[in-house]
Every structure is written in structure tokens, then in C-alpha cells.
Scaffold this active site. Structure first.
Site, short mmCIF file in Angstrom:
data_model
loop_
_atom_site.label_atom_id
_atom_site.label_comp_id
_atom_site.label_asym_id
_atom_site.label_seq_id
_atom_site.Cartn_x
_atom_site.Cartn_y
_atom_site.Cartn_z
N TRP A 169 -6.95 2.63 15.62
CA TRP A 169 -5.53 2.29 15.41
C TRP A 169 -5.45 1.28 14.27
CZ3 TRP A 169 -1.59 1.91 19.88
CH2 TRP A 169 -0.41 1.33 19.45
N ASP A 170 -5.00 1.75 13.12
CA ASP A 170 -4.99 0.93 11.91
C ASP A 170 -3.58 0.38 11.64
OD1 ASP A 170 -5.89 -0.21 9.56
OD2 ASP A 170 -6.62 1.65 8.68
N ASP A 218 -13.08 -4.91 6.23
CA ASP A 218 -13.38 -3.84 5.28
C ASP A 218 -14.56 -4.21 4.40
OD1 ASP A 218 -11.62 -1.94 6.08
OD2 ASP A 218 -10.05 -2.44 4.64
N ARG A 225 0.84 -1.20 0.00
CA ARG A 225 0.00 0.00 0.00
C ARG A 225 0.88 1.27 0.00
NH1 ARG A 225 -4.37 2.87 3.94
NH2 ARG A 225 -6.03 3.04 2.44
C1 DGJ Z 1 -8.19 0.24 6.38
C2 DGJ Z 1 -9.33 0.28 7.34
O1 DGJ Z 1 -9.86 -1.00 7.52
C3 DGJ Z 1 -10.39 1.25 6.82
O2 DGJ Z 1 -11.50 1.23 7.66
C4 DGJ Z 1 -9.78 2.61 6.75
O3 DGJ Z 1 -9.46 3.08 8.03
C5 DGJ Z 1 -8.55 2.59 5.85
N1 DGJ Z 1 -7.62 1.56 6.24
C6 DGJ Z 1 -7.86 3.92 5.86
O4 DGJ Z 1 -6.68 3.91 5.19
#
Ligand code: DGJ
Length: 725
Positions: free
Chosen positions: A474-475, A545, A440
Site C-alpha cells: 500500500w503506497d 527508497d 508526482r
Molecule cells: C514508491 C515506493 O517506495 C517504491 O517502492 C515503488 O513502489 C514506487 N513508489 C512505485 O511507484
């Protein structure tokens, strides 16, 4: 309760409804005896004489060690006759790694045994530690077993100690090993496999000869395989029969294996993935493994899930959060992606407030030069060109509307196009002179290095201190590659992944402790790090997602095998769905999202008048059942993987209330007489089902069931049930 019978050297561990037994045999090995339905202390003697003696190696036989290959063991040793996979392997300075671990001592303490730097159970009634010592080196192993009278889960871990003075290297250190006997039937294995946007799909396969291994070598628990394995006896169904759950409270690379021995018993073990793992242990040092949560159920998969849900809520998740009402969130990601400004956000915020949402969460794109995913990660300062007046303006708008404010971070990552990377290119994982792997468009920060974690802690803390933020998402959006740290010497690179995981835990601990009033939600490109370790810090995690109203039934069903509903963030999103292009009714999306911590992932300001009314209704109804989501018992009624229906129900612990949610995927002309049998109710109570205006006894609702309504494709139903006296 831990019981030790001196006469037979037998340890009997009793939890709420299970017993676990082992004994020190004549040869000094810790031999496994029993794991299953609760038995009385008086039967320890029977287990030793009736079961243990048959497989016990004879210490007077010169070929004794070859017999260990058939011995059910609490720890598999390497290189001495037990040819199944070892549990712990330690290579000494002279290169030798064979070991013979035998009983040395044991002790029982009240409470749990906390781990250093890793998530672990917050409490337990008692912990038994059995220390084994290798006959050929100064290596010792502590095997820890924690039990509680109120829990169906047995918690296990190990610690490997180098009591000598030279340096040794751990090549493998699993958290537990146990043995299921040949019961004249067959076992099968259930794992939660998946991919991005389709996480945790239950897959059941028979266990045959050889080794079944579920693992992640991606540096985190991953979308692809969850650190969970259930072993099912041949009679096991959703609500009946016996099964065992094996789940790691760990977020790094892991492995769980089920290995059929020559005598058809099954050795089950697991822990940190041993693939290219190595850990140097200097004289006097010890290495702790993560904990494993083992669960025996005599009530099928449903019983196992309910036991794990109680375990996570009562023993792992922050007690201040576990049962507390969750904020209903509006998140702007699927509404705007990176393309937002003050006005777009204000429109969502104003509408969110009108419709009854509690918290607005600003997702990716608010910081640095983050107008796309190629820049800005690592620069945790607000992009004031995009957001006029900075975060303060957005927070003010929320507060004027009575909303709380949440913010997205991806603390472990960096874009090459960022000030952070320009200042510290060496902080990204990679080897000088070797092109880094991009995912990414980003690199992973080297969280094995304390200075990197310190920096990120300060940068995130600054934003949290300077702004009124009540929620953090927190991703973490890519796998970990290279498995190399410039800060580790050549002979310690095998420590990389576990050290990275410890760095993640260190940051999570420091941030959650420094900001106790902030609610932290976990996320990893959807549900890529949905595990017990993450749940210790994040009471809920973005489940996937994929927010499609049909696919979500499968993802949430699979996730619920081990993790409680309240730990799943479930949002209503727009149609056609972003991932599947499917259009499902708004009501259905709301119904499925009510089976977790609910919210909205779309531009609320763009909804039709009717949809807005539905949002209001959904939020109102959710606030009436969120107590059940937080505290109730889950019964899975109709499996979306093998029928055209999904249905789950939650029953309050006192069985006075229940909430049923179902969806029909595709209709066929003959499905007009379908009956759904409920579960988990009190047979003797009478219930009123509000939506159907029907009253019936628990026995009738579970025995005769309810005739299902006719619905359009992906149509749904929700039933609220209350006891009437
Ligand atoms: C992946 C997450 O699962 C999404 O909900 C979102 O926050 C995106 N990243 C943002 O880049």
C-alpha cells in the site's frame, strides 16, 4: 498497576520498570510528580510531601493562578497564568478560550480503552481515566493512562467533551502533557529527521531556553520528521543513563514540543498538529486524541528501543502477524519500473522460485493506462494490453512455481488522466477555480468523504476477491496539500487533515478486516509514513527508497530507535545503486537486508551465476535467523553516523542465540587492531561463533570483544552465535 492513595490524592502508575506519579493538589489541579525508575507504593507520600507541596499553588492566595506557571502539570491550560503552551484550547460560542481545568473524578478499568476510528493499543492491564472540568464552561477532559505490568511503555490519550448545549471549537488538543524536573544537569533532545531516501536520521541537540518543536504539517507523519522525540539526560549513551521516549501512534500531521520553563523544568507534550487545526464540538459531542506511547529507560537509548520494540510487537501490531514468519519477497519495481510485460515478469518469477523466494510482488504499473506516472492512478483494473491474460496469467505462473503473489496499490491517489478523475473530478482534493497542487503528477483523493473511501474500498476489494493475492503493498507517493475539502463547510476546514487521516484509517481497517489472509505492507514513497498508526494495520513498512548498502545502515539504525526490526522491509537491490550510484558487495547488501523483513528488489534473472548462488545462501541463512529478527532484543554496537563501522546484534530473549551484522565503510591503514565489544549476552554462558570457529564466554565477548576482520570498503560480516553447554 494503578494505585490511588486517598490520603494524599496521589496516583501512582507502575509498569514493568517505571513509575509515573501525579496528585490532585489543594487547588484542585492535577499536578505532575514523578516519571522515572520504579518506586514503591509507600513512596507516594514522600513524592507528595517532598516534591509536590513545593510547587503547589495556595488556593487561599488571591494571586494563586499566577503560580500555575511554575507548577508541573498534567495539562497546560490557556489564559489563566500558565504561560507555557497549553495542552488543550477550546473556544466557546462567545469567543472566550480561557480555561481552568480541575479535577472532577477518576476511575480505573481493567484493560485498554479503545479509540473510535483510530489505531490504538490492543490491550493493557489497566486504564486510569481522570476527568477534569473547566470552571468557566461545560468543557470536560478525560486524561487516559494505560499501564501493563509487562511493559515499559505508558500509553496516554485525552478526550475533550462539550457537556453543554452550545457549539465550541477545539483549537488545540494534544494527547499528553508531562513535565521533567530541573535535575541540575542538562537535557538534550533526539529527533528522527530526514528526507525522501534518507529517512529517520537521529539528530541530537541540547534543549535550551524556549521551545523545541518537531512536527509535520504535510498531512502525514512524513519522511522529514518522525512522530518521535527522545529527551536524554546528560549522562545518556547507547546502553547507559536515563532517557524518555515520546512517540505518537498516529499517521497525520503532528507536533511534539519540549518547552523549558522559567524554573528550568521541561514541559513535554504532543499530539495532532495544532497549526490551523480546528474541530467543532456541538453540545454533547466528544473528540478523542490519538494515543501517545511514553517510555522511560534507565539503560540508555538501547533500553528505550528494546522497550518500544516489545511494545509494538506485543501491543500494537496485529498479533496474528507480529511474530509470524514473514514472506521473502521479490519485487519488480527496481527491476523493471513501469516497463514490463509478461515475459519480463515470468523471467523474474521463474528465477525467484529457483532461488527460494516465497512471494512475487508486482509493483506499480499493472493497471489502467499506467505506462508512466502521469496516468492511470485510481483505475484499479488490470491493463490487459500490457499483461496478456491479466493478473491471472501472472498469478498462474507464480503458482506453477510454488510462489505466492502480491500486488501494489496506491489507494489514496488519482491521476487527472484516469477514468476515475474524468468521472469524479470533484473527488480530488482542491478548491473549484483554484489550480490544484500536483506532486508526482498526481492528486490526492479526498478521504474526508465517505463516498470516496467507499468507492476505493469496493474497487480494491474487487481485485482482491477475484484474484489469489496474499500480499498487498500500500503506497502513497506525495504530500497532502490545499487542506481543503469541498464537502466541509467553511467553518470546519480546520478539521480537514485529521479527517483525511481518519479516512485512511477507515480504509485500512475495512480492507485488513475484509481480507484477513492478505498480508498488508505499508509504504509512502519509501518510508514516509513509518509510524505507530500505520504499524497497527501494516506489520511491516517499506523503510526507504534508498536501498544502498551503506545508506541503509543509517536509515535502519535510525528507524530502530523506536520501531522493531521486523517492521522494516529491507531488500537487496542492484548496483550501482539507483539512488547513490554506489557499488557495494552483494554480500553486504544481503547482510544489511537481513536485519529486517528481507527480500529482493532487482531482476533476479539477470544476476550472475555467483550472485544467484549468493541469493540462495542468503535466503537459507535468513531462514535460520528470522526468529531472532521477529522476536529478539536489538543491541546497536557501532554507530554509522559517527564511525566508519556499522554494527548491530540481535540476542534471543533467553540469551542462547545471537546474530551479529557489521559493515566497514572505508578502511584506513591503521584500522587493523579494531575490537568490537558485544552486548546483551549472558556473562555466564559460553558461545560458539560459527563463522569464526571460536568459542568464548559471554563475559569475554562483552569485555574483551572480538577482533574485527580486515575488509574492503563496504565489506561486511555476519556472525551466528549459539550457546554451548
Ligand atoms: C514508491 C515506493 O517506495 C517504491 O517502492 C515503488 O513502489 C514506487 N513508489 C512505485 O511507484
Amino acid at each position: 498497576m494503578v494505585i490511588f492513595d486517598r490520603a494524599t490524592n496521589c496516583f501512582l502508575l507502575n509498569g514493568k520498570r517505571f513509575s509515573y506519579a501525579m496528585f490532585v493538589n489543594r487547588a484542585g489541579f492535577l499536578q505532575h510528580l514523578y516519571y522515572g525508575k520504579k518506586i514503591g507504593a509507600e513512596d507516594a507520600d514522600y513524592l507528595v510531601r517532598g516534591h509536590g507541596k513545593k510547587a503547589e499553588p495556595d488556593p487561599n492566595d488571591p494571586n494563586m493562578e499566577m503560580a500555575t506557571d511554575f507548577m508541573p502539570s498534567e495539562l497546560g491550560s490557556f489564559g489563566r497564568g500558565d504561560f507555557r503552551s497549553a495542552t488543550v484550547v477550546v473556544r466557546r460560542g462567545d469567543g472566550a478560550a480561557m480555561s481552568r481545568f480541575r479535577y472532577r473524578s477518576h476511575n480505573v478499568v481493567k484493560g485498554a480503552r479503545p479509540l473510535t476510528g483510530m489505531p490504538c493499543v490492543r490491550r493493557a492491564d489497566e486504564t486510569l481515566t481522570i476527568t477534569l472540568k473547566d470552571d468557566f464552561s461545560e468543557t470536560e477532559i478525560d486524561l487516559n493512562y494505560s499501564v501493563s505490568d509487562g511493559s515499559d511503555v505508558l500509553v496516554r490519550s485525552a478526550a475533550v467533551r462539550n457537556a453543554g448545549s452550545g457549539t465550541a471549537e477545539i483549537l488545540k488538543a494534544f494527547s499528553f502533557c508531562t513535565q521533567l524536573p530541573d535535575t541540575c544537569g542538562t537535557y538534550s533532545a533526539l529527533r528522527l529527521a530526514g528526507a525522501w531516501a534518507s529517512e529517520r536520521r537521529p539528530v541530537v541537540t541540547p534543549i535550551g531556553e524556549g521551545t523545541l518543536r518537531v512536527e509535520s504539517a504535510r498531512g502525514y507523519s512524513s519522511h522529514f520528521m518522525n512522530p518521535f522525540l527522545a529527551i536524554l539526560r546528560e549522562n545518556c549513551t547507547e546502553e547507559r543513563g536515563e532517557c524518555y521516549g515520546f512517540n505518537l501512534i498516529y499517521s497525520g500531521s503532528f507536533a511534539l514540543t519540549a518547552e523549558v520553563s522559567a524554573n528550568k523544568s521541561v514541559r513535554v507534550q504532543g499530539g495532532i498538529n495544532d497549526y490551523l487545526f480546528g474541530w467543532q464540538l456541538k453540545g454533547g459531542e466528544a473528540f478523542e486524541t490519538p494515543q501517545a506511547a511514553l517510555c522511560y529507560s534507565a539503560e540508555g537509548l538501547g533500553g528505550m528501543s528494546r522497550a518500544y520494540h516489545d511494545f509494538y510487537r506485543d501491543y500494537v501490531i496485529d498479533p496474528a502477524r507480529a511474530y509470524a514468519r514473514r514472506p521473502i519477497v521479490a519485487n519488480n519495481w527496481e527491476a523493471t519500473f513501469f516497463d514490463f510485460d509478461n515475459e519480463k515478469l515470468y523471467a523474474i518469477i521463474d528465477e525467484a522460485a529457483r532461488l527460494g523466494v516465497d512471494t512475487f510482488v508486482l509493483d506499480d504499473g499493472w493497471f489502467g493506462a499506467r505506462d508512466h506516472d502521469r496516468a492511470g492512478l485510481g483505475d484499479w483494473t488490470v491493463n490487459e494490453t500490457k499483461l496478456k491474460g491479466g493478473l491471472k496469467a501472472v498469478i498462474d505462473r507464480c503458482q506453477k512455481n510454488g510462489l505466492k503473489f502480491g500486488l501494489w496499490f496506491e489507494p489514496e491517489m488519482v491521476n487527472e488522466d484516469s477514468d476515475l478523475y474524468r468521472a469524479h473530478p470533484d473527488w480530488a482534493i482542491g478548491k473549484a477555480g483554484v489550480e490544484p497542487v500536483r506532486g508526482r503528477n498526481q492528486l490526492v483523493l479526498d478521504f474526508t468523504r465517505k463516498e470516496v473511501v467507499d468507492y476505493i474500498f469496493k474497487a480494491v476489494s474487487k481485485v482482491l476477491k477475484e484474484n489469489d493475492i496474499s500480499y498487498v503493498k500500500w503506497d502513497k507517493n506525495r504530500d497532502i496539500t490545499e487542506n481543503y475539502s469541498a464537502a466541509l463547510p467553511a467553518d470546519r476546514q480546520g478539521e480537514f487533515i485529521h479527517r483525511y487521516t481518519l479516512g485512511f484509517y477507515d480504509l485500512a481497517k475495512r480492507l485488513t478486516e475484509a481480507f484477513p489472509n492478505v498480508f498488508f505492507e505499508g509504504c509512502a514513497g519509501g518510508g514516509g509514513r513509518f509510524d505507530g498508526g500505520a504499524l497497527y494495520y501494516f506489520p511491516q513498512i517499506w523503510t526507504s527508497d534508498d536501498t544502498d548498502g551503506l545508506e541503509r545502515t543509517k536509515i535502519q539504525w535510525g528507524t530502530s530507535l523506536c520501531y522493531p526490526l521486523s517492521s522494516m522491509s529491507c531488500h537487496v537491490s542492484d548496483c550501482p545503486n539507483q539512488q547513490t550510484q554506489r557499488t557495494t558487495p552483494f554480500e553486504t547488501r544481503g547482510a544489511i537486508a537481513s536485519l529486517g523483513a528481507t527480500g529482493y528488489e532487482l531482476d533476479l534473472s539477470k544476476l550472475t551465476k555467483e550472485e544467484k548462488e549468493l541469493v540462495k545462501e542468503q535466503i537459507g541463512s535468513y531462514k535460520k535467523i528470522d526468529g531472532l529478527v521477529l522476536k529478539g532484543d536489538l543491541y546497536r554496537l557501532s554507530d554509522p553516523f559517527c564511525s566508519e563501522y556499522f554494527c548491530e546484534m540481535i540476542v534471543s530473549k533467553d540469551k542462547s542465540r545471537a546474530y551479529v551484522v557489521g559493515e566497514r565503510f572505508r578502511g584506513d591503514p591503521c584500522d587493523h587492531d579494531r575490537v568490537l565489544k558485544l552486548s546483551g549476552l549472558d556473562e555466564t554462558k559460553k558461545y560458539y561463533i560459527r563463522e569464526l570457529n571460536l568459542t568464548a564466554g559471554g563475559a569475554a565477548l562483552m569485555g574483551a570483544g572480538i577482533m574485527l576482520p580486515r575488509l574492503c570498503d563496504c565489506g561486511s560480516w555476519t556472525w551466528n552465535m549459539e550457546e554451548i553447554k
